[in-house]
Design an enzyme around this catalytic site. Structure first.
Site, PDB file in Angstrom:
ATOM      1  N   ASN A   1      -4.817   7.427  11.070  1.00 35.06           N
ATOM      2  CA  ASN A   1      -3.813   6.715  10.280  1.00 35.06           C
ATOM      3  C   ASN A   1      -2.529   7.524  10.293  1.00 35.06           C
ATOM      4  OD1 ASN A   1      -5.343   4.524   8.506  1.00 35.06           O
ATOM      5  ND2 ASN A   1      -6.658   6.325   8.628  1.00 35.06           N
TER       6      ASN A   1
ATOM      7  N   CYS B   1     -11.326   3.957  12.264  1.00 32.91           N
ATOM      8  CA  CYS B   1     -12.188   2.932  11.688  1.00 32.91           C
ATOM      9  C   CYS B   1     -13.505   2.955  12.439  1.00 32.91           C
ATOM     10  CB  CYS B   1     -11.549   1.551  11.791  1.00 32.91           C
ATOM     11  SG  CYS B   1     -12.638   0.270  11.123  1.00 32.91           S
TER      12      CYS B   1
ATOM     13  N   HIS C   1       0.139  -0.722   6.854  1.00 37.66           N
ATOM     14  CA  HIS C   1      -0.938   0.240   7.108  1.00 37.66           C
ATOM     15  C   HIS C   1      -0.940   0.530   8.611  1.00 37.66           C
ATOM     16  CE1 HIS C   1      -5.185   1.682   6.153  1.00 37.66           C
ATOM     17  NE2 HIS C   1      -5.235   1.596   7.459  1.00 37.66           N
TER      18      HIS C   1
END
Ligand code: HMG
Ligand code: MG
Length: 313
Positions: free
Chosen positions: A262, A253, A220
């Site tokens: 991301n 986040c 991730h």
């Protein structure tokens, strides 16, 4: 230019990659403006129609902590037909209260989300690392008893904005503890995007050395420092075949300053298409979805691939 890269396979890479799409959760949890539930449902529907088979839908967290996803109870039931059509719709669950909410709606894939560092555990979960693992224990046990698939996210694997570098051994220790709870898979989060390819290799090798098989590991990456694709390639070369990405590069986040976007799913698919690796994703349909979502959010997608493919003379 036909909107696709020339496919030139490279040796030693997986034939197929499962993309774990996080845009509707990781992306939208970070939006300042509230996105209407119907728009979220449409977004997820379009992502599935573009060929994504794992589309993280929302989080059953405290609504005050993440107000952007406070409509989980309204959203999840709107996706029942997708679940019936074989699209996996995992949801984040931090504790038993969240699990109860998710199970009441029939969720069958859940994710707990731990931290490799104490500071982020405190900021994101209001717990120490040990307390958060204790909080997850009954969640994982009950979810598994009910036949659900459980993912364990681990944040701050490559660096922490408050603590700085995070020792590989510390990450491995928490990763093992998460897996020992019974998680089926582990997602290694580079929450602030500071990781580099050698670091990725070293963590994966250390995890293997601790008995964690590569086929249980997903990655991730965040693109904060432009490293996300290089890190992904390093992980693919190691044999990792599960990659998280966010359509249009949405997200960050809410509890980690400096966590910007991301890895964009389109940027990932461009590279995987170019390597001849199967994903099942239609890049044009996916790009159109991110352009559509960017219009709803009122700003352009940060994804280079979205920008390149949607550029009009
Ligand atoms: P807390 O304040 O310690 O909660 O927060 P508590 O356990 O003390 O409970 C307080 C009250 O909240 C109680 O209500 C609970 O019932 C209620 P009261 O009895 O006082 O009326 N409550 C809940 N209500 C609804 N749903 C729930 C829930 N839980 C408790 N699930 C808590 C602890 C874990 C709840 C909080 O810290 C939280 O919700 N954190 C979530 C933060 C979050 O979602 N962050 C983003 C996801 S992580 C991420 O994005 C990283 C990742 O993408 C990977 C990467 O990039 O690294 C995955
Ligand atoms: Mg993330």
């Amino acid at each position: 230019m036909n909107g696709l890269p020339m496919a030139v396979p490279a040796p030693g890479l997986p034939a197929r990659v499962r993309i774990h799409e996080v845009g509707a959760r990781d992306g939208l949890q970070n939006e300042k403006t509230a996105v209407p539930t119907e728009v979220k449902a449409e977004f997820i529907r379009r992502l599935a129609a573009a060929g994504l088979r794992t589309v993280e839908a929302t989080s059953f967290v405290h609504p005050k902590w993440v107000p952007q996803l406070a409509d989980a109870e309204q959203l999840y039931p709107q996706l029942a037909d997708l679940a019936g059509a074989g699209v996996h719709l995992p949801v984040l669950v931090p504790n038993e209260r969240g699990l109860d909410r998710a199970l009441a709606l029939g969720a069958d894939r859940i994710a707990v989300f731990g931290s490799a560092t104490e500071t982020f555990a405190a900021r994101n979960l209001n717990r120490t690392v040990a307390e958060s693992l204790a909080m997850f224990e009954p969640v994982v046990a009950r979810a598994k008893e009910g036949g659900a698939h459980v993912r364990g996210y681990l944040s701050m694997c490559f660096g922490d904005p408050w603590e700085g570098p995070v020792p590989v051994a510390q990450v491995v220790g928490t990763a093992k503890a998460l897996l020992d709870l019974g998680c089926d898979e582990l997602s290694l989060g580079d929450t602030i995007g500071t990781g580099t390819p050698g670091h990725v290799r070293s963590l994966l090798t250390a995890l293997n050395g601790a008995g964690v098989a590569t086929d249980r590991i997903g990655v991730h990456f965040h693109d904060t420092y432009g490293q996300a694709l290089a890190n992904t390639l390093a992980a693919l070369e190691h044999g990792v075949a599960t990659v998280d990405a966010s359509a249009g590069g949405l997200g960050g986040c809410p509890y980690a300053k400096s966590a910007t976007g991301n890895l964009a799913t389109e940027d990932l698919v461009w590279m995987l298409d170019g390597l001849g690796i199967e994903t099942g994703v239609d890049l044009a349909a996916l790009t159109a979805t991110s352009v559509w979502m960017a219009e709803r959010l009122g700003r352009p997608s940060p994804s280079r691939t979205v920008r390149a493919l949607s550029h009009k003379e």
